[in-house]
Write an enzyme that holds these catalytic residues in place. Structure first.
Site, mmCIF file in Angstrom:
data_model
loop_
_atom_site.group_PDB
_atom_site.id
_atom_site.type_symbol
_atom_site.label_atom_id
_atom_site.label_comp_id
_atom_site.label_asym_id
_atom_site.label_seq_id
_atom_site.Cartn_x
_atom_site.Cartn_y
_atom_site.Cartn_z
ATOM 1 N N ALA A 113 0.826 -1.205 0.000
ATOM 2 C CA ALA A 113 0.000 0.000 0.000
ATOM 3 C C ALA A 113 0.862 1.258 0.000
ATOM 4 O O ALA A 113 0.582 2.229 -0.710
ATOM 5 C CB ALA A 113 -0.934 -0.002 1.202
ATOM 6 N N TYR A 114 1.913 1.245 0.806
ATOM 7 C CA TYR A 114 2.812 2.402 0.895
ATOM 8 C C TYR A 114 3.509 2.651 -0.435
ATOM 9 O O TYR A 114 3.572 3.777 -0.918
ATOM 10 C CB TYR A 114 3.829 2.140 2.004
ATOM 11 N N VAL A 115 4.012 1.578 -1.048
ATOM 12 C CA VAL A 115 4.691 1.708 -2.335
ATOM 13 C C VAL A 115 3.730 2.198 -3.415
ATOM 14 O O VAL A 115 4.100 3.008 -4.277
ATOM 15 C CB VAL A 115 5.337 0.367 -2.725
#
Length: 244
Positions: A151-153
């Site tokens: 999700a962060y990437v």
């Protein structure tokens, strides 16, 4: 060029953002220290800058809210006369395997990292003066693909894409737009949720065999914001000690 250049730094109350704010101030910038919740920490940053004969003010801001962002830029205009550099350092990180991620967490992460960067970039494109710079913060994990960072990437991949587009949209304005993508960096956000074994494993991955420091990243941002970085534009700089 103006006698004193002005920088707006979001996420400026702690970690990498704090190091960026104090480093730019040491290079002669007046700084607007953007923060979300911790007014005391933001005031501490301003106090540190002022104690070193610099100029700084705080501005509370939810970067995903257009009116709040406009007000922060208004503070820069009213206090210091304009904006020359914008650093989008505010961010949120949620770690989870994709199969297990709560979608509410995904929405909160993307609200800050994608919408927040977009709102900031939009206002910066309208306000930054000729000769200025916009610097977004990404992550080297975009290229490394560590598990649990999906999700962060995804959010930071969007930041990198926006960076490339905005650099081209500002053709003829003499404004550079770049992204800095730190590797593992010793901040509260990095240490959160990691055991000592994980921290040591990540620290050993770069050939330099250490974690980055907030100051390592701040120096790269200061280069892009300063006069010697003017020929770097539309780039993502992976400041990670050579991690592969």
């Amino acid at each position: 060029m103006n006698a004193q250049r002005v920088a707006v730094v979001t996420g400026g109350s702690r970690g990498i953002g704090r190091a960026i704010a104090t480093t730019l101030a040491a290079r002669g910038f007046a700084v607007v220290v953007g923060y979300t919740r911790d007014a005391g920490a933001a005031k501490d940053v301003v106090g540190e800058i002022v104690a070193a004969d610099g100029a700084a003010v705080t501005a509370q801001v939810d970067v995903a809210e257009a009116e709040a962002v406009e007000a922060m830029f208004g503070t820069a205009q009213d206090t210091f006369g304009g904006v020359d550099v914008v650093v989008n350092s505010a961010g949120r990180m949620t770690l989870s395997p994709i199969a297990e991620l709560d979608l509410d967490d995904l929405d909160r992460l993307h609200r800050t990292n994608i919408r927040g960067t977009f709102v900031m970039a939009r206002e910066a494109a309208r306000r930054v003066r000729s000769g200025g710079a916009i610097v977004n913060l990404s992550t080297s994990v975009v290229g490394l693909g560590f598990p649990t960072y999906g999700a962060y990437v995804a959010s930071k991949g969007a930041v990198e894409a926006m960076t490339m587009v905005l650099a081209r949209e500002l053709r003829g304005r003499d404004i550079t737009v770049n992204a800095v993508a730190p590797g593992p960096t010793a901040t509260e956000l990095f240490f959160e949720g990691k055991d000592e074994e994980t921290v040591q494993r990540l620290a050993k991955q770069p050939p330099l065999e250490r974690l980055g420091t907030p100051q390592d990243i701040a120096e790269v941002v200061a280069f892009l914001a300063g006069p010697t970085g003017r020929w770097v534009n539309g780039q993502v700089i992976r400041a990670n000690g050579g991690i592969v």
